[in-house]
Design a protein around this motif. Structure first.
Motif, short mmCIF file in Angstrom:
data_model
loop_
_atom_site.label_atom_id
_atom_site.label_comp_id
_atom_site.label_asym_id
_atom_site.label_seq_id
_atom_site.Cartn_x
_atom_site.Cartn_y
_atom_site.Cartn_z
N THR A 1 31.58 32.00 39.16
CA THR A 1 32.83 32.18 39.91
C THR A 1 33.96 32.75 39.04
O THR A 1 34.98 33.19 39.56
CB THR A 1 33.30 30.84 40.52
OG1 THR A 1 33.16 29.83 39.51
CG2 THR A 1 32.48 30.46 41.73
N LEU A 2 33.77 32.72 37.72
CA LEU A 2 34.79 33.29 36.83
C LEU A 2 34.69 34.82 36.75
O LEU A 2 35.62 35.48 36.30
CB LEU A 2 34.63 32.72 35.41
CG LEU A 2 35.37 31.45 35.04
CD1 LEU A 2 35.08 31.08 33.59
CD2 LEU A 2 36.88 31.62 35.22
N LEU A 3 33.52 35.36 37.16
CA LEU A 3 33.29 36.80 36.97
C LEU A 3 34.38 37.70 37.58
O LEU A 3 34.81 38.65 36.92
CB LEU A 3 31.91 37.18 37.52
CG LEU A 3 30.70 36.81 36.63
CD1 LEU A 3 29.39 37.06 37.37
CD2 LEU A 3 30.72 37.61 35.33
N THR B 1 27.50 49.17 37.83
CA THR B 1 28.80 48.66 37.40
C THR B 1 28.64 47.46 36.47
O THR B 1 29.19 47.43 35.39
CB THR B 1 29.67 48.26 38.61
OG1 THR B 1 29.69 49.36 39.52
CG2 THR B 1 31.09 47.93 38.18
N ILE B 2 27.86 46.47 36.93
CA ILE B 2 27.71 45.27 36.10
C ILE B 2 26.23 44.99 35.78
O ILE B 2 25.40 44.91 36.68
CB ILE B 2 28.30 44.02 36.79
CG1 ILE B 2 29.79 44.21 37.04
CG2 ILE B 2 28.08 42.77 35.95
CD1 ILE B 2 30.50 42.98 37.54
N LYS C 1 25.73 35.59 45.09
CA LYS C 1 26.79 35.32 46.06
C LYS C 1 28.14 35.82 45.52
O LYS C 1 28.91 36.46 46.23
CB LYS C 1 26.87 33.79 46.29
CG LYS C 1 26.88 33.40 47.76
CD LYS C 1 27.16 31.92 47.95
CE LYS C 1 26.05 31.01 47.46
NZ LYS C 1 26.43 29.58 47.43
N VAL C 2 28.38 35.53 44.26
CA VAL C 2 29.65 35.96 43.65
C VAL C 2 29.73 37.49 43.60
O VAL C 2 30.78 38.08 43.90
CB VAL C 2 29.80 35.36 42.23
CG1 VAL C 2 31.05 35.89 41.54
CG2 VAL C 2 29.85 33.84 42.30
N MET D 1 32.39 40.12 45.25
CA MET D 1 33.14 41.12 44.46
C MET D 1 32.85 42.53 44.95
O MET D 1 33.42 43.49 44.42
CB MET D 1 32.72 41.03 42.98
CG MET D 1 33.18 39.80 42.26
SD MET D 1 32.24 39.57 40.72
CE MET D 1 32.99 40.82 39.68
N ASP D 2 31.91 42.63 45.89
CA ASP D 2 31.54 43.92 46.45
C ASP D 2 30.87 44.85 45.42
O ASP D 2 31.03 46.06 45.45
CB ASP D 2 32.78 44.61 47.04
CG ASP D 2 32.40 45.46 48.24
OD1 ASP D 2 31.28 45.27 48.76
OD2 ASP D 2 33.20 46.32 48.65
N VAL D 3 30.15 44.26 44.47
CA VAL D 3 29.47 45.09 43.47
C VAL D 3 27.96 44.80 43.43
O VAL D 3 27.26 45.28 42.55
CB VAL D 3 30.04 44.87 42.04
CG1 VAL D 3 31.43 45.42 41.92
CG2 VAL D 3 29.99 43.40 41.65
#
Ligand code: UDP
Ligand code: MG
Length: 310
Positions: free
Chosen positions: A103-105, A3-4, A26-27, A31-33
């Motif tokens: 944290t903006l992701l 995905t990313i 962590k981020v 985001m569950d990705v």
């Protein structure tokens, strides 16, 4: 299915890689990705333990990949290499020093997934803790760039952005060797959402950009995205020619009206000569810069050379 993909250019960043990786992971977990994401660290010919650190990290975490250049090719080359290797549906570019807040992701992904944007980009809104001279020249650069080129280069824009596959393919389709991302991104177009944040200090290590490097980079930007400087040199030629015609006419009239006028000193002559010579050298210099860019472009050398990757 990834995905990313996150591309991280690294030049002498041994101290920050691990903290960066931890924070960003962590981020991604939030985001569950995390399971469907990959990191692509690009070691841009570092002279410290960066590559060693990346190898260890990659041995521990299967989603960590690295590309190591044979020497320092610059951040632009590192970004290009990362984009070429990235397999993700979305691709992010981030600095290793945590100046780009991970944290903006989530918001950036949200903008792309649900609001119809092809790119989520970031800009910093202040220039706190920056030497005033640097800020002054940075502002000047954005002004010149805005006037000289047809693309809009956003003041304070960072390279930190999240892009769709379509956007990345568009960026990769620009094959130029003199790469200037701040111009390439707006040039490819597409709907872009801007996120703003205040300047964050590097967690460790030092900036890799000297004033001189930034100056050359800004010249790259102006030359790469505008041909107006060439027109400017032609216009300054016409201007000085008109000026000389006016002076000639004035002198002739004076000679006719006041036949007894004395020959004046050489100071004015020297001034005019220096002025004209200055304009000529300036114009030739501008042409020279374009010529040198054409020269490097036409040699078709690769943008980077990989020594090892995983
Ligand atoms: N960088 C790079 N190659 C270079 C210079 C810098 O890959 O020749 C990387 C660097 O490791 C960092 C990012 O580009 O991840 C931004 O560099 P830096 O933080 O020094 O720039 P600043 O944030 O001060 O503008
Ligand atoms: Mg930085």
């Amino acid at each position: 299915m990834i995905t990313i993909s996150i591309i991280v250019p690294c030049y002498n960043e041994e101290e920050v890689i691990i903290p960066y990786f931890k924070e960003t992971s962590k981020v991604l977990i939030g985001m569950d990705v995390e399971q469907e994401s990959e990191f692509i660290f690009v070691d841009d010919g570092s002279k410290d333990m960066t590559l060693q650190t990346l190898k260890e990290l990659s041995a521990e975490h299967p989603n960590v990949h690295y590309i190591s250049f044979s020497r320092n090719f610059g951040k632009e080359a590192a970004i290009y290499a990362g984009l070429s290797k990235a397999k993700g549906k979305y691709v992010a570019i981030m600095d290793a020093d945590l100046q780009d807040p991970p944290t903006l992701l989530p918001q950036m992904k949200e903008a792309i997934e649900n609001e119809g944007f092809e790119c989520a980009a970031t800009r910093r809104v202040d220039r706190k803790n920056e030497p005033p001279i640097r800020s002054f020249f940075a502002r000047l650069f954005y002004k010149i760039m805005g006037k000289a080129s047809d693309i809009e280069v956003v003041d304070g824009a960072r390279d930190f952005r999240l892009m769709t596959r379509k956007y990345v393919d568009a960026v990769l389709s620009l094959k130029e060797k003199n790469r200037f991302s701040k111009g390439i991104f707006p040039w490819v177009g597409f709907k872009t959402k801007w996120f703003e944040y205040e300047n964050i200090e590097r967690v460790a290590g030092t900036t890799k950009w000297s004033f001189w490097k930034l100056f050359l980079y800004s010249i790259d930007g102006i030359i790469g995205f505008s041909t107006k400087p060439l027109a400017f040199s032609a216009i300054s030629g016409i201007f000085s020619m008109l000026l000389s015609i006016i002076i000639i006419i004035a002198l002739v009239i004076r000679k006719i009206l006041y036949t007894d006028c004395a020959i004046e000193g050489w100071a004015s002559t020297i001034c005019i000569m220096l002025f004209i010579a200055g304009i000529q050298l300036f114009a030739t210099g501008i042409i020279g810069i374009y010529l040198s860019k054409i020269y490097t472009e036409i040699k078709q050398r690769p943008i980077y050379i990989i020594s090892e990757e995983k």
